[in-house]
Design an enzyme around this catalytic site. Structure first.
Site, PDB file in Angstrom:
ATOM      1  N   ARG A  55       0.846  -1.191   0.000  1.00  0.00           N
ATOM      2  CA  ARG A  55       0.000   0.000   0.000  1.00  0.00           C
ATOM      3  C   ARG A  55       0.886   1.247   0.000  1.00  0.00           C
ATOM      4  O   ARG A  55       2.053   1.194   0.407  1.00  0.00           O
ATOM      5  CB  ARG A  55      -0.908   0.027   1.233  1.00  0.00           C
ATOM      6  CG  ARG A  55      -1.832  -1.174   1.367  1.00  0.00           C
ATOM      7  CD  ARG A  55      -2.613  -1.086   2.670  1.00  0.00           C
ATOM      8  NE  ARG A  55      -3.571  -2.187   2.824  1.00  0.00           N
ATOM      9  CZ  ARG A  55      -3.323  -3.331   3.433  1.00  0.00           C
ATOM     10  NH1 ARG A  55      -2.114  -3.541   3.968  1.00  0.00           N
ATOM     11  NH2 ARG A  55      -4.238  -4.271   3.538  1.00  0.00           N
ATOM     12  N   LYS A  91      -1.778  -2.687   8.059  1.00  0.00           N
ATOM     13  CA  LYS A  91      -2.860  -2.169   8.889  1.00  0.00           C
ATOM     14  C   LYS A  91      -2.861  -2.836  10.259  1.00  0.00           C
ATOM     15  O   LYS A  91      -2.530  -4.000  10.391  1.00  0.00           O
ATOM     16  CB  LYS A  91      -4.198  -2.396   8.194  1.00  0.00           C
ATOM     17  CG  LYS A  91      -4.406  -1.526   6.949  1.00  0.00           C
ATOM     18  CD  LYS A  91      -5.786  -1.727   6.362  1.00  0.00           C
ATOM     19  CE  LYS A  91      -6.018  -0.778   5.193  1.00  0.00           C
ATOM     20  NZ  LYS A  91      -7.376  -0.934   4.613  1.00  0.00           N
ATOM     21  N   ARG A 147      -1.020  -1.671  -7.092  1.00  0.00           N
ATOM     22  CA  ARG A 147      -1.268  -2.783  -6.158  1.00  0.00           C
ATOM     23  C   ARG A 147      -2.309  -3.732  -6.760  1.00  0.00           C
ATOM     24  O   ARG A 147      -2.170  -4.957  -6.685  1.00  0.00           O
ATOM     25  CB  ARG A 147      -1.757  -2.206  -4.820  1.00  0.00           C
ATOM     26  CG  ARG A 147      -2.180  -3.233  -3.766  1.00  0.00           C
ATOM     27  CD  ARG A 147      -2.487  -2.486  -2.472  1.00  0.00           C
ATOM     28  NE  ARG A 147      -3.282  -3.255  -1.517  1.00  0.00           N
ATOM     29  CZ  ARG A 147      -2.785  -4.095  -0.621  1.00  0.00           C
ATOM     30  NH1 ARG A 147      -1.483  -4.307  -0.563  1.00  0.00           N
ATOM     31  NH2 ARG A 147      -3.584  -4.719   0.236  1.00  0.00           N
ATOM     32  N   HIS A 174      -3.926  -8.923   3.513  1.00  0.00           N
ATOM     33  CA  HIS A 174      -5.355  -8.917   3.813  1.00  0.00           C
ATOM     34  C   HIS A 174      -5.659  -9.839   4.986  1.00  0.00           C
ATOM     35  O   HIS A 174      -5.007 -10.871   5.166  1.00  0.00           O
ATOM     36  CB  HIS A 174      -6.154  -9.379   2.591  1.00  0.00           C
ATOM     37  CG  HIS A 174      -6.260  -8.347   1.520  1.00  0.00           C
ATOM     38  ND1 HIS A 174      -6.540  -8.650   0.203  1.00  0.00           N
ATOM     39  CD2 HIS A 174      -6.126  -6.994   1.557  1.00  0.00           C
ATOM     40  CE1 HIS A 174      -6.572  -7.548  -0.514  1.00  0.00           C
ATOM     41  NE2 HIS A 174      -6.321  -6.531   0.293  1.00  0.00           N
TER      42      HIS A 174
END
Length: 295
Positions: A145, A169, A241, A264
């Site tokens: 990202r 994240k 991406r 993810h």
């Protein structure tokens, strides 16, 4: 209860980024202003669903998209779920709320030819061009990202073993392999990097002034180079991406493996990248199946 407790929960327990926490705060404060203005009510705990529905109507009438309205409602949902979790509410007023319908936007990845043309056209003979080439290749070769690329440190690189540690994240770390081509570009860039900086900055990617690179500049780099090679509407780091994932899948990569590379938490997030691959498979099917065009 002040929303500051909820924001601390998001930051400390949920490990949300400062940018995400700020977005939640803005949504909640916007809702609070509306409730006070329309109903003279300062307390968000005892809000009912009709009041929330009035806010939704006002947001729609203001002209913002349904997608943006849904995002704001998601902030409220998280807040009231927190109040229930901490025993400050028995039930959330949004229990029966249904999200507004939104148009599904299909993001078209760059083609392999477009990416090859961009990479081939950048001559790494200066700090700037070497950095830009490395950034383009990093996006396409690792699928990181934009925020992850900006946050990369020198110590995250393991060139000997061909790996880079990425902080994703919720502070979740993952290791992504470095292609030999990317490792070569990194070595060249690191050589130029030494010539523009004398202090002990740890950030991998820097501006020409030796400062930490920032997300707007990264977007501009990608947009500028791909504007010369592609006529697609969106030319952003996220499209690179997206291209990374789509091209891996079209060449036979396992969906679970792509999920891990992208960082993810669920396969559902990864599956949004499969539409282009499915379109390509459908084309092959139509052109190859023996029962096609038999009538």
């Amino acid at each position: 209860m002040p929303i500051s407790h909820f924001l601390e929960y998001l930051q400390l327990e949920k490990k949300y980024s400062p940018h995400t926490v700020k977005a939640y705060e803005m949504d909640l404060r916007s809702f609070g202003r509306f409730i006070y203005k329309e109903f003279g009510q300062e307390d968000l705990i005892h809000v009912n669903y009709p009041q929330i529905r009035n806010w939704v109507v006002s947001l729609v009438n203001s002209g913002i998209t349904n997608r943006s309205v849904n995002r704001k409602i998601a902030s409220l949902k998280a807040y009231y779920k927190y109040l229930v979790k901490t025993n400050q509410l028995v039930a959330t007023p949004l229990a029966s709320h249904k999200a507004l319908k939104t148009k599904k936007s299909v993001q078209i990845p760059f083609s392999e030819v477009e990416i090859t043309n961009v990479i081939s056209a950048i001559e790494p003979n200066s700090f700037k061009t070497s950095r830009d080439l490395t950034i383009v290749t990093m996006f396409y070769a690792t699928g990181v990202r934009r925020s992850e690329l900006v946050g990369l440190k020198l110590q995250d690189l393991d060139l000997d073993n061909g790996l880079v540690k990425v902080l994703g994240k919720r502070n979740k770390e993952r290791y992504v392999p470095l292609l030999p081509e990317l490792s070569r570009h990194l070595n060249v860039y690191l050589g130029f990097r030494k010539t523009i900086i004398s202090d002990n900055r740890t950030e991998l990617f820097l501006t020409e002034k030796g400062d930490k690179i920032y997300e707007t500049l990264v977007y501009r780099i990608i947009n500028n180079y791909f504007s010369e090679a592609s006529n697609k509407v969106k030319k952003s780091p996220h499209i690179l991406r997206h291209s990374f994932a789509t091209h891996l899948l079209s060449h036979g990569a396992n969906l679970n493996s792509v999920k891990e590379l992208l960082g993810h938490s669920s396969l559902a997030s990864t599956q949004v990248y499969t539409h282009s691959n499915i379109a390509e498979l459908s084309k092959v099917y139509r052109n190859s199946h023996p029962r096609e065009n038999k009538e």
